[in-house]
Motif scaffolding. Structure first.
Motif, short mmCIF file in Angstrom:
data_model
loop_
_atom_site.label_atom_id
_atom_site.label_comp_id
_atom_site.label_asym_id
_atom_site.label_seq_id
_atom_site.Cartn_x
_atom_site.Cartn_y
_atom_site.Cartn_z
N UNK A 231 -30.82 12.71 53.54
CA UNK A 231 -30.15 12.90 52.25
C UNK A 231 -28.98 13.85 52.36
N UNK A 232 -28.93 14.62 53.45
CA UNK A 232 -27.86 15.58 53.68
C UNK A 232 -27.83 15.92 55.16
N UNK A 233 -26.78 16.60 55.59
CA UNK A 233 -26.66 17.02 56.99
C UNK A 233 -26.68 18.54 57.06
N UNK A 234 -27.52 19.09 57.94
CA UNK A 234 -27.70 20.55 58.02
C UNK A 234 -26.69 21.21 58.94
N UNK A 235 -26.04 20.44 59.82
CA UNK A 235 -25.17 21.03 60.83
C UNK A 235 -23.70 20.90 60.52
N UNK A 236 -22.89 21.51 61.35
CA UNK A 236 -21.43 21.45 61.24
C UNK A 236 -20.94 20.14 61.83
N UNK A 237 -20.05 19.46 61.12
CA UNK A 237 -19.49 18.20 61.61
C UNK A 237 -18.03 18.41 62.02
N UNK A 238 -17.57 17.57 62.93
CA UNK A 238 -16.18 17.66 63.40
C UNK A 238 -15.22 17.12 62.35
N UNK A 239 -14.02 17.67 62.31
CA UNK A 239 -13.00 17.15 61.42
C UNK A 239 -12.51 15.80 61.95
N UNK A 240 -12.12 14.93 61.03
CA UNK A 240 -11.59 13.61 61.41
C UNK A 240 -12.52 12.92 62.41
N UNK A 241 -13.81 12.91 62.08
CA UNK A 241 -14.80 12.44 63.06
C UNK A 241 -14.99 10.94 63.09
N UNK A 242 -14.23 10.19 62.28
CA UNK A 242 -14.40 8.73 62.28
C UNK A 242 -13.06 8.06 62.01
N UNK A 243 -12.54 7.34 62.99
CA UNK A 243 -11.30 6.60 62.82
C UNK A 243 -11.45 5.21 63.43
N UNK A 244 -10.69 4.26 62.90
CA UNK A 244 -10.72 2.90 63.43
C UNK A 244 -9.29 2.39 63.60
N UNK A 245 -9.17 1.31 64.35
CA UNK A 245 -7.87 0.65 64.49
C UNK A 245 -7.67 -0.41 63.42
N UNK A 246 -8.62 -0.55 62.50
CA UNK A 246 -8.50 -1.53 61.43
C UNK A 246 -7.38 -1.14 60.47
N UNK A 247 -6.89 -2.12 59.72
CA UNK A 247 -5.83 -1.86 58.75
C UNK A 247 -6.37 -1.61 57.35
N UNK A 248 -7.70 -1.67 57.20
CA UNK A 248 -8.32 -1.43 55.90
C UNK A 248 -9.69 -0.82 56.12
N UNK A 249 -10.28 -0.34 55.02
CA UNK A 249 -11.64 0.17 55.09
C UNK A 249 -11.72 1.62 55.51
N UNK A 250 -12.95 2.09 55.67
CA UNK A 250 -13.21 3.47 56.03
C UNK A 250 -12.63 3.79 57.39
N UNK A 251 -11.93 4.92 57.49
CA UNK A 251 -11.40 5.37 58.77
C UNK A 251 -10.15 4.68 59.23
N UNK A 252 -9.58 3.78 58.42
CA UNK A 252 -8.38 3.06 58.83
C UNK A 252 -7.21 4.02 58.94
N UNK A 253 -6.41 3.85 59.98
CA UNK A 253 -5.23 4.69 60.20
C UNK A 253 -3.98 3.85 59.98
N UNK A 254 -3.09 4.34 59.12
CA UNK A 254 -1.88 3.59 58.83
C UNK A 254 -0.66 4.47 59.07
N UNK A 255 -0.70 5.18 60.18
CA UNK A 255 0.39 6.12 60.50
C UNK A 255 1.70 5.37 60.68
N UNK A 256 2.80 6.05 60.30
CA UNK A 256 4.12 5.50 60.53
C UNK A 256 4.66 4.68 59.38
N UNK A 257 3.87 4.41 58.36
CA UNK A 257 4.36 3.63 57.23
C UNK A 257 5.14 4.52 56.26
N UNK A 258 6.09 3.93 55.59
CA UNK A 258 6.86 4.65 54.57
C UNK A 258 6.07 4.62 53.27
N UNK A 259 5.59 5.78 52.83
CA UNK A 259 4.74 5.85 51.63
C UNK A 259 5.42 6.59 50.48
#
Length: 329
Positions: A231-259
């Protein structure tokens, strides 16, 4: 790394008709419980105002990676993208945090020993209008095209027995085996200890210190009801601990786009509500928390509006028009 479990043919998810049996869904409304997605369950939902099939009994099924629902209530069945690569970061030497981190809807829990990501509850039908069906092992495909768990799949038979569900998961079931590691680095086990005994002294997160196959350490145990995860995590987690090469969804990275012309994104803080989000949520007919969650889970500061809109059960243009405009530079 890859994301598909070894030796498992994933699915079924959505049934084709009310005469077929699909995967699983945890219904949280009236008559709450874990259900097999079949005619009996779908007719019960229909009686509660959620109609997922047409007059001929065909189930509305949508692949929201390529299309958007055209009905109020659809069963979501996303296709795989086997080109996606996932990067996950876990502490090698876990450290207890000052306070546990609560896990809400679709929070990052950890990674299974088979390399498949683990997430908490899928969004409820009452929020999105739609049902992202799980298979009989408790997993499904993210809008980014990759498979992940929403339960302890190697101990899901314990849940089926507890909740009187007629289903089988093709994975080997072992209630005393390790399932994976949480994102704080602590191991996750089934509902029994390594010696087959029942765990005692579990904390609010579902864990305790004891002897495991990893030695004497803090570890989590799955529960006997669904979702059978911490139900919860007791420990320290890493920053940015989940990334994907997908273009959508959780962890998607879209670097370089004009926003520069995109609406503002939610901040990364756990409790902050971005300016204008409450008004936007009222316009969309959802809660501010649901809107914030959909935006965060679709990429946070780089949210994929199409994925966020699909999670909310609305079209992308409606979401974009409702969100507050960014301030002029």
């Amino acid at each position: 790394m890859g994301y598909l479990p070894d030796g498992l043919e994933i699915g079924p998810f959505c049934p084709a008709t009310v005469n077929d049996a699909g995967g699983l869904w945890e219904w949280t409304g009236e008559n709450a419980g874990l259900y097999r997605i079949d005619g009996n369950f779908l007719r019960m939902l229909d009686g509660l105002g959620y109609r997922f099939f047409d007059d001929e009994g065909n189930v509305y099924s949508v692949d929201n990676a390529t299309e958007r629902p055209t009905v109020d209530h659809a069963c979501i069945n996303v296709s795989l993208d086997e080109s996606v690569e996932i990067t996950m970061l876990l502490p090698v030497q876990p450290v207890m945090a000052d306070t546990p981190t609560a896990l809400g809807v679709v929070s990052k829990v950890g990674v299974a020993l088979d390399g498949v990501p683990i997430f908490s509850d899928a969004p409820p039908i009452q929020v999105t209008g739609h049902m992202p069906a799980l298979d009989t092992c408790g997993g499904h495909v993210d809008p980014g095209g990759w498979y992940h768990w929403h339960g302890t799949s190697t101990d899901v038979a314990t849940v089926f027995k507890e909740e009187n569900i007629s289903a089988d998961c093709a994975l080997k079931q072992d209630a005393s085996a390790q399932f994976g590691y949480a994102f704080d680095g602590f191991p996750m086990y089934g509902s029994l200890e390594a010696d087959g005994s029942t765990p005692v002294g579990l904390d609010a997160c579902g864990g305790h210190v004891g002897t495991t196959t990893n030695g004497k350490t803090y570890h989590y145990h799955s529960s006997k009801d669904f979702p059978n995860l911490p139900a919860c995590l007791v420990g320290v987690v890493a920053e940015n601990n989940f990334t994907t090469t997908a273009t959508a969804g959780i962890g998607a990275q879209r670097a370089g786009e004009d926003r520069r012309n995109e609406p503002p994104r939610p901040n990364g803080g756990p409790g902050g509500m971005p300016p204008g989000f409450e008004d936007a949520a009222k316009t969309l007919g959802v809660t501010p928390e649901a809107l914030l969650h959909a935006m965060n889970e679709a990429g946070g500061p780089r949210a994929d509006l199409a994925a966020a809109a699909a999670a909310l059960g609305i079209d992308e243009a409606t979401l974009r028009n409702a969100l507050p405009r960014p301030p002029r530079p």
